[in-house]
Design an enzyme around this catalytic site. Structure first.
Site, PDB file in Angstrom:
ATOM      1  N   LYS A  38      40.409 -48.930 -10.523  1.00  0.00           N
ATOM      2  CA  LYS A  38      40.840 -47.239  -9.837  1.00  0.00           C
ATOM      3  C   LYS A  38      40.804 -47.312  -8.850  1.00  0.00           C
ATOM      4  O   LYS A  38      40.331 -48.377  -7.820  1.00  0.00           O
ATOM      5  CB  LYS A  38      39.421 -46.273 -10.777  1.00  0.00           C
ATOM      6  CG  LYS A  38      38.437 -46.335  -9.971  1.00  0.00           C
ATOM      7  CD  LYS A  38      37.290 -45.647 -10.924  1.00  0.00           C
ATOM      8  CE  LYS A  38      36.134 -45.552 -10.038  1.00  0.00           C
ATOM      9  NZ  LYS A  38      34.796 -44.871 -10.549  1.00  0.00           N
ATOM     10  N   TYR A 264      41.269 -34.982  23.138  1.00  0.00           N
ATOM     11  CA  TYR A 264      41.861 -33.918  22.678  1.00  0.00           C
ATOM     12  C   TYR A 264      40.098 -33.555  23.110  1.00  0.00           C
ATOM     13  O   TYR A 264      39.351 -33.767  22.848  1.00  0.00           O
ATOM     14  CB  TYR A 264      41.994 -33.346  21.448  1.00  0.00           C
ATOM     15  CG  TYR A 264      43.885 -34.295  20.747  1.00  0.00           C
ATOM     16  CD1 TYR A 264      44.452 -33.778  22.113  1.00  0.00           C
ATOM     17  CD2 TYR A 264      44.067 -34.817  20.047  1.00  0.00           C
ATOM     18  CE1 TYR A 264      46.333 -33.839  21.625  1.00  0.00           C
ATOM     19  CE2 TYR A 264      45.262 -35.383  19.396  1.00  0.00           C
ATOM     20  CZ  TYR A 264      46.028 -34.711  20.290  1.00  0.00           C
ATOM     21  OH  TYR A 264      47.381 -34.783  20.080  1.00  0.00           O
TER      22      TYR A 264
END
Length: 372
Positions: A38, A264
């Protein structure tokens, strides 16, 4: 393997084979093995993983949702596929693509039974999931009478398997809880088979169950994280090999003066002359901001280099002061020298979350010493 020139997720199918054979060695030769593929094969490539496992003789595969199984079927996978968490809207597709649903509640059982009758099915194989303590999905042991009545209402369904899921099999401090789960599952199996007749496949053990409670293997085991190289226990780390490695390159080096900032919000401020490197991956690739601010490190020429400042969407910066490196050099986030478990721990999470969060835009490359 060619030199790395961009961010890649390297998938080592030889390691996959090694892990599969090791886990197989922990169970009886007669016990079937179901591999869980999965979430894109735990963030790798479900079809590549499935094809390799089929070539090795895997007995069955498991996915979470029907769409994952459909992709495998359309990719040519023909072995049994168990859908662990089927949804009502996908029942017709499950039947059309010949997958086996795990039925876990009255609503799901009735709905799938109706879909099977509508599709004129006879003896369609399904698995029944019972809750033994994880309290996530599953029938209760008191539901057996209802299940029998529903199954007996037509010949559309046939019980192929009965399963449950262990909640703490990796934690030996929770051994008593796990043993209660095993005992309850045994009791449920007896009651179901007394009411419905023999069930071909009884399966309870996950990866840690295989490693810690092999006496409870019944007819089949299910392994997810183990086949990808992680046993949830340092005792087994030497026996398993990580299947995926996240690698990138140094895009640019910068010489930073004392007091200068990086990134940033000026989140990193140099406390002296530093050398920084910018890497071409960021939180859009699955390496979130929680790894920044010096919490996590990557490997450059075998040396730990901390991630500095805030992780950007497409870039992150590292401190390579004192490391002999140049632009274009390879950088390893996890893989050889640093496991996904270790890297994930920097952010207080687990390998499952890290592996399954690697973005699809990251190029997948493959190596296999024993190709198909």
């Amino acid at each position: 393997m060619p030199d790395i020139h961009e961010t890649v997720l390297e998938i080592d199918l030889g390691a996959l084979e090694h892990n599969y054979r090791f886990l197989r060695s922990r169970i009886k030769p007669s016990t079937k093995f179901m591999a869980v593929v999965k979430a894109s094969g735990y963030g790798s490539d479900a079809l590549a993983i499935a094809n390799k496992l089929v070539s090795l003789g895997i007995d069955a595969l498991a996915v979470a949702y029907a769409s994952e199984g459909i992709a495998l079927r359309e990719g040519g996978i023909r072995c049994p596929i168990l859908v662990l968490h089927p949804q009502v809207g996908n029942f017709d597709e499950i039947i059309a693509y010949e997958m086996e649903p795990s039925l876990y509640s009255a609503r799901i059982l009735k709905g799938f039974h109706q879909a099977a009758r509508k599709a004129a099915q006879e003896g369609y194989p399904v698995h029944l999931k019972f809750n033994t303590g994880l309290n996530r999905l599953g029938f209760w042991e008191t539901d057996v009478r209802f299940i029998k009545e529903e199954i007996d209402a037509s010949g559309a369904l046939k019980i192929k398997g009965i399963l449950s899921h262990l909640g703490a099999s990796e934690d030996l401090d929770e051994k008593e809880f796990t043993q209660r789960q095993i005992a309850l599952f045994s009791k449920i199996v007896e009651e179901v088979e007394r009411s419905l007749g023999p069930i071909p496949l009884k399966h309870l053990l996950n990866t840690s169950g295989i490693l810690n409670y092999p006496e409870a293997q019944w007819d089949m085991v299910r392994s997810g994280i183990g086949v990808y190289g992680y046993g949830n226990d340092p005792r087994f780390d030497p026996e398993l090999r990580p299947v995926v490695s996240l690698k990138t390159v140094i895009s640019q080096l910068h010489r930073i003066e004392p007091g200068e900032t990086v990134g940033y919000n000026r989140a990193y401020r140099a406390d002296g002359h530093r050398t920084t490197a910018t890497l071409p991956l960021g939180h859009a690739d699955g390496i979130g901001r929680q790894y920044g601010q010096g919490k996590a490190s990557v490997l450059v020429q075998g040396n730990q280099a901390p991630i500095i400042g805030n992780v950007c969407m497409d870039m992150l910066m590292i401190d390579v002061t004192g490391i002999d490196c140049k632009e274009g050099d390879e950088v390893i986030l996890f893989g050889e020298g640093q496991s996904a478990d270790q890297f994930a721990s920097y952010a207080g999470t687990i390998s499952y979350e890290l592996l399954t969060g690697i973005a699809t835009r990251v190029k997948r490359i493959y190596k296999d010493p024993n190709p198909l």
